[in-house]
Design an enzyme around this catalytic site. Structure first.
Site, PDB file in Angstrom:
ATOM      1  N   ARG A 128       0.839  -1.205   0.000  1.00 13.37           N
ATOM      2  CA  ARG A 128       0.000   0.000   0.000  1.00 13.37           C
ATOM      3  C   ARG A 128       0.871   1.252   0.000  1.00 13.37           C
ATOM      4  O   ARG A 128       0.581   2.193  -0.727  1.00 13.37           O
ATOM      5  CB  ARG A 128      -0.877  -0.032   1.257  1.00 13.37           C
ATOM      6  CG  ARG A 128      -1.455   1.298   1.655  1.00 13.37           C
ATOM      7  CD  ARG A 128      -2.735   1.581   1.018  1.00 13.37           C
ATOM      8  NE  ARG A 128      -3.165   2.960   1.256  1.00 13.37           N
ATOM      9  CZ  ARG A 128      -4.182   3.486   0.600  1.00 13.37           C
ATOM     10  NH1 ARG A 128      -4.814   2.778  -0.318  1.00 13.37           N
ATOM     11  NH2 ARG A 128      -4.548   4.726   0.830  1.00 13.37           N
ATOM     12  N   ASP A 174      -3.246   2.590  14.603  1.00 14.81           N
ATOM     13  CA  ASP A 174      -2.158   1.599  14.590  1.00 14.81           C
ATOM     14  C   ASP A 174      -1.813   1.081  15.981  1.00 14.81           C
ATOM     15  O   ASP A 174      -0.969   0.197  16.105  1.00 14.81           O
ATOM     16  CB  ASP A 174      -0.896   2.206  13.954  1.00 14.81           C
ATOM     17  CG  ASP A 174      -1.102   2.482  12.485  1.00 14.81           C
ATOM     18  OD1 ASP A 174      -0.284   3.193  11.892  1.00 14.81           O
ATOM     19  OD2 ASP A 174      -2.116   2.009  11.930  1.00 14.81           O
ATOM     20  N   ILE A 183     -11.249   4.643  11.828  1.00 18.66           N
ATOM     21  CA  ILE A 183     -10.414   4.945  10.672  1.00 18.66           C
ATOM     22  C   ILE A 183     -10.563   3.888   9.587  1.00 18.66           C
ATOM     23  O   ILE A 183     -10.723   4.214   8.407  1.00 18.66           O
ATOM     24  CB  ILE A 183      -8.921   5.097  11.082  1.00 18.66           C
ATOM     25  CG1 ILE A 183      -8.771   6.152  12.176  1.00 18.66           C
ATOM     26  CG2 ILE A 183      -8.059   5.387   9.859  1.00 18.66           C
ATOM     27  CD1 ILE A 183      -9.165   7.556  11.755  1.00 18.66           C
ATOM     28  N   ARG A 195       7.321  -6.734   8.817  1.00 13.09           N
ATOM     29  CA  ARG A 195       7.120  -5.557   7.955  1.00 13.09           C
ATOM     30  C   ARG A 195       7.375  -4.271   8.738  1.00 13.09           C
ATOM     31  O   ARG A 195       7.818  -3.282   8.171  1.00 13.09           O
ATOM     32  CB  ARG A 195       5.673  -5.540   7.426  1.00 13.09           C
ATOM     33  CG  ARG A 195       5.343  -6.598   6.410  1.00 13.09           C
ATOM     34  CD  ARG A 195       3.979  -6.333   5.811  1.00 13.09           C
ATOM     35  NE  ARG A 195       3.845  -4.910   5.531  1.00 13.09           N
ATOM     36  CZ  ARG A 195       2.708  -4.234   5.651  1.00 13.09           C
ATOM     37  NH1 ARG A 195       1.617  -4.836   6.048  1.00 13.09           N
ATOM     38  NH2 ARG A 195       2.642  -2.949   5.377  1.00 13.09           N
TER      39      ARG A 195
HETATM   40  C1  EPZ Z   1      -1.120   5.453   6.785  1.00 15.30           C
HETATM   41  O1  EPZ Z   1      -1.822   4.702   5.816  1.00 15.30           O
HETATM   42  C2  EPZ Z   1      -0.258   4.461   7.543  1.00 15.30           C
HETATM   43  N1  EPZ Z   1       0.665   3.799   6.612  1.00 15.30           N
HETATM   44  C3  EPZ Z   1      -1.136   3.403   8.227  1.00 15.30           C
HETATM   45  O2  EPZ Z   1      -0.272   2.574   9.009  1.00 15.30           O
HETATM   46  C4  EPZ Z   1      -2.099   4.122   9.170  1.00 15.30           C
HETATM   47  O3  EPZ Z   1      -2.959   3.181   9.764  1.00 15.30           O
HETATM   48  C5  EPZ Z   1      -2.923   5.141   8.365  1.00 15.30           C
HETATM   49  O4  EPZ Z   1      -2.041   6.066   7.709  1.00 15.30           O
HETATM   50  C6  EPZ Z   1      -3.867   5.935   9.250  1.00 15.30           C
HETATM   51  O5  EPZ Z   1      -3.133   6.605  10.243  1.00 15.30           O
HETATM   52  C7  EPZ Z   1       1.775   4.450   6.201  1.00 15.30           C
HETATM   53  O6  EPZ Z   1       2.008   5.597   6.560  1.00 15.30           O
HETATM   54  C8  EPZ Z   1       2.692   3.695   5.302  1.00 15.30           C
HETATM   55  P1  EPZ Z   1      -5.021   6.942   5.193  1.00 15.30           P
HETATM   56  P2  EPZ Z   1      -2.681   5.480   4.664  1.00 15.30           P
HETATM   57  O7  EPZ Z   1      -5.001   7.331   3.766  1.00 15.30           O
HETATM   58  O8  EPZ Z   1      -2.092   6.806   4.388  1.00 15.30           O
HETATM   59  C9  EPZ Z   1      -9.481   6.450   3.838  1.00 15.30           C
HETATM   60  C10 EPZ Z   1       0.622   0.574   9.820  1.00 15.30           C
HETATM   61  O9  EPZ Z   1       0.133  -0.320  10.514  1.00 15.30           O
HETATM   62  N2  EPZ Z   1      -9.041   6.920   2.517  1.00 15.30           N
HETATM   63  O10 EPZ Z   1      -4.661   7.983   6.211  1.00 15.30           O
HETATM   64  O11 EPZ Z   1      -2.862   4.537   3.547  1.00 15.30           O
HETATM   65  C11 EPZ Z   1      -8.907   5.088   4.191  1.00 15.30           C
HETATM   66  O12 EPZ Z   1      -9.687   4.058   3.620  1.00 15.30           O
HETATM   67  C12 EPZ Z   1      -0.194   1.169   8.687  1.00 15.30           C
HETATM   68  O13 EPZ Z   1       1.778   1.069   9.967  1.00 15.30           O
HETATM   69  C13 EPZ Z   1      -9.993   7.201   1.546  1.00 15.30           C
HETATM   70  O14 EPZ Z   1     -11.200   7.046   1.764  1.00 15.30           O
HETATM   71  O15 EPZ Z   1      -4.069   5.688   5.406  1.00 15.30           O
HETATM   72  C14 EPZ Z   1      -8.983   5.101   5.693  1.00 15.30           C
HETATM   73  O16 EPZ Z   1     -10.307   4.769   6.093  1.00 15.30           O
HETATM   74  C15 EPZ Z   1      -1.546   0.504   8.540  1.00 15.30           C
HETATM   75  N3  EPZ Z   1      -9.567   7.637   0.327  1.00 15.30           N
HETATM   76  C16 EPZ Z   1      -8.723   6.571   6.057  1.00 15.30           C
HETATM   77  O17 EPZ Z   1      -8.973   7.313   4.863  1.00 15.30           O
HETATM   78  C17 EPZ Z   1      -8.243   7.829   0.034  1.00 15.30           C
HETATM   79  O18 EPZ Z   1      -7.920   8.253  -1.094  1.00 15.30           O
HETATM   80  C18 EPZ Z   1      -7.288   6.858   6.500  1.00 15.30           C
HETATM   81  O19 EPZ Z   1      -6.443   6.303   5.530  1.00 15.30           O
HETATM   82  C19 EPZ Z   1      -7.285   7.544   1.038  1.00 15.30           C
HETATM   83  C20 EPZ Z   1      -7.710   7.104   2.272  1.00 15.30           C
END
Ligand code: EPZ
Length: 420
Positions: free
Chosen positions: A91, A306, A328, A398
């Site tokens: 991702r 997380d 989230i 990971r």
């Molecule tokens: C980052 O993921 C982190 N990963 C995740 O950590 C973390 O859980 C997450 O942020 C939330 O804090 C990295 O930084 C590599 P988001 P990210 O976009 O950016 C929705 C771990 O365990 N969303 O902030 O991919 C999404 O579905 C990992 O270290 C949309 O709807 O998460 C979610 O419900 C897991 N549309 C919410 O937003 C989009 O275009 C937050 O996702 C993008 C996201």
């Protein structure tokens, strides 16, 4: 696939060094694509996600060297597409899209796979890049983007679950080389975004407001190489803090940043932990009764999603009932069923898990399903009586650097059983 064999019931005691942040280094590695000059990143954790991201950068033509915690990256001759099979599998790789588009004005990536915690859409990422003038086409599992030019814009990045961390990173990176000023509203405020902005500004970018919901980026013609020391991993630190309380021990987290961990430390104190802060270290003491707490995961600086699984493992020991609500991601309770194999009493009601604590946990074979669920199972195994075997710990590798070695040095009886 490797597994961990854990003898529970031992209180963790001693000091542990917190590694550099996984969720800071992945977008910072992508940011190195914005310049043809060499970038050096220090305090890099040796994680499979970091090595994977290195392979992804090599697949677009960057030179990557990773030695003794230091990454040297040089993206002199790169192309706008990489190894789709690699990109699809992680991702975090979605954050090469913005830099490639900004540097080359074209980029093609595979749609990132979903994972067990949710569908992981990228609609906000695409909305952001389109706002700067990119043309986007999604077909056959790939995202094709071109942008004859990129112009600064006002972009509202809030989604159904609040801000997007990597969406903010993607837009931030693309905007550094756009014409004019970009303003991002409802930007993610995570410390990892601040670290990325610090690195980009060291490369010559002009970014203000990192850490706040409104970011202002004034585009520049080009960026140059830079050196950077990563922030510590607040989720690794939080995981060891919960493990100290869950085993009734006392652990000092060397290099942790308490100012990045406010919500987690607050909940641990509410659960009965005693916390001491000193220069460059944080000591977490368990040992008393574990009290039940209610929590809801939120964007930063609220309680981090997380850390939800790890807190659930602790609440299995609390004297009472806790309600844990996940706001989230749509399905981030995979660890609940495995915790129940250890004797936990958990009922899932929509976005909430109701954890009836107090009954002692007893060891059993359990299966890891994702990165943070695996950490929760290791914590529960160390707190349980008897032996627990956690299968598929590649999930853990990971995001945690040599976790069994760090826990072993704190007195845990844990060993890695090489997989068949
Ligand atoms: C980052 O993921 C982190 N990963 C995740 O950590 C973390 O859980 C997450 O942020 C939330 O804090 C990295 O930084 C590599 P988001 P990210 O976009 O950016 C929705 C771990 O365990 N969303 O902030 O991919 C999404 O579905 C990992 O270290 C949309 O709807 O998460 C979610 O419900 C897991 N549309 C919410 O937003 C989009 O275009 C937050 O996702 C993008 C996201």
């Amino acid at each position: 696939m490797d597994s961990f064999l854990i003898e529970g019931g031992i209180a963790l005691r001693g000091e542990v060094n917190i590694s550099g942040s996984k969720n800071a280094v992945l977008p910072i590695m992508a940011a190195a694509l914005l310049t043809a000059e060499t970038c050096v990143i220090r305090r890099v954790p040796d994680l499979s996600d970091v090595r994977f991201m290195g392979r992804i950068l090599e697949s677009v033509g960057a030179e990557v060297k990773f030695e003794d915690g230091t990454l040297t990256l040089r993206a002199a001759n790169i192309r706008g597409f990489g190894d789709y099979d690699l990109i699809r599998k992680m991702r975090g790789s979605i954050c090469i899209l913005g830099p490639l588009l900004a540097r080359l004005r074209e980029a093609t990536v595979s749609l990132p796979g979903g994972c067990v915690i949710g569908t992981r859409p990228i609609d906000l990422h695409l909305k952001a890049l389109q706002a700067l003038g990119a043309e986007i086409r999604v077909a056959g599992g790939y995202v094709y983007t071109t942008a004859p030019r990129l112009d600064g814009a006002l972009v509202f990045l809030g989604g159904r679950a609040g801000p997007t961390v990597l969406g903010t990173a993607n837009l931030l990176m693309a905007a550094t080389l756009a014409e004019g000023v970009t303003v991002i509203e409802s930007a993610a405020c995570e410390p990892e975004i601040i670290d990325l902005a610090d690195f980009l500004n060291a490369m010559g970018a002009k970014i203000h407001g990192a850490g706040s919901p409104t970011l202002t980026i004034t585009g520049v013609k080009e960026l140059h190489g830079a050196e950077h020391d990563l922030i510590p991993d607040r989720i690794e630190a939080g995981t060891f803090a919960v493990a100290a309380v869950a085993t009734g021990g006392e652990v000092t987290l060397r290099g942790a940043r308490p100012d990045h961990m406010g919500a987690v430390l607050d909940k641990l104190q509410e659960a009965g932990a005693r916390i001491q802060r000193s220069a460059g270290a944080l000591t977490i003491k368990g040992g008393g009764l574990v009290r039940p707490v209610d929590l809801t995961t939120m964007p930063y600086s609220g309680f981090p999603t997380d850390m939800q699984a790890q807190l659930m493992a602790l609440m299995c020991q609390a004297q009472g009932t806790s309600i844990i609500t996940e706001r989230i991601f749509e399905s981030r309770f995979m660890h609940a069923s495995e915790l129940m194999r250890l004797g936990a009493e958990i009922a899932i009601e929509g976005p909430s898990a109701i954890v009836k604590g107090g009954r002692p946990l007893s060891g059993a074979p359990v299966m890891a399903s994702d990165l943070r669920a695996s950490a929760a199972l290791v914590i529960a195994g160390m707190a349980a009586g008897g032996t627990t075997q956690v299968h598929r710990v590649y999930h853990l590798d990971r995001g945690y650097e040599r976790m069994e070695e760090k826990l072993g040095r704190l007195g845990a009886r844990i060993s890695r059983i090489p997989g068949e």
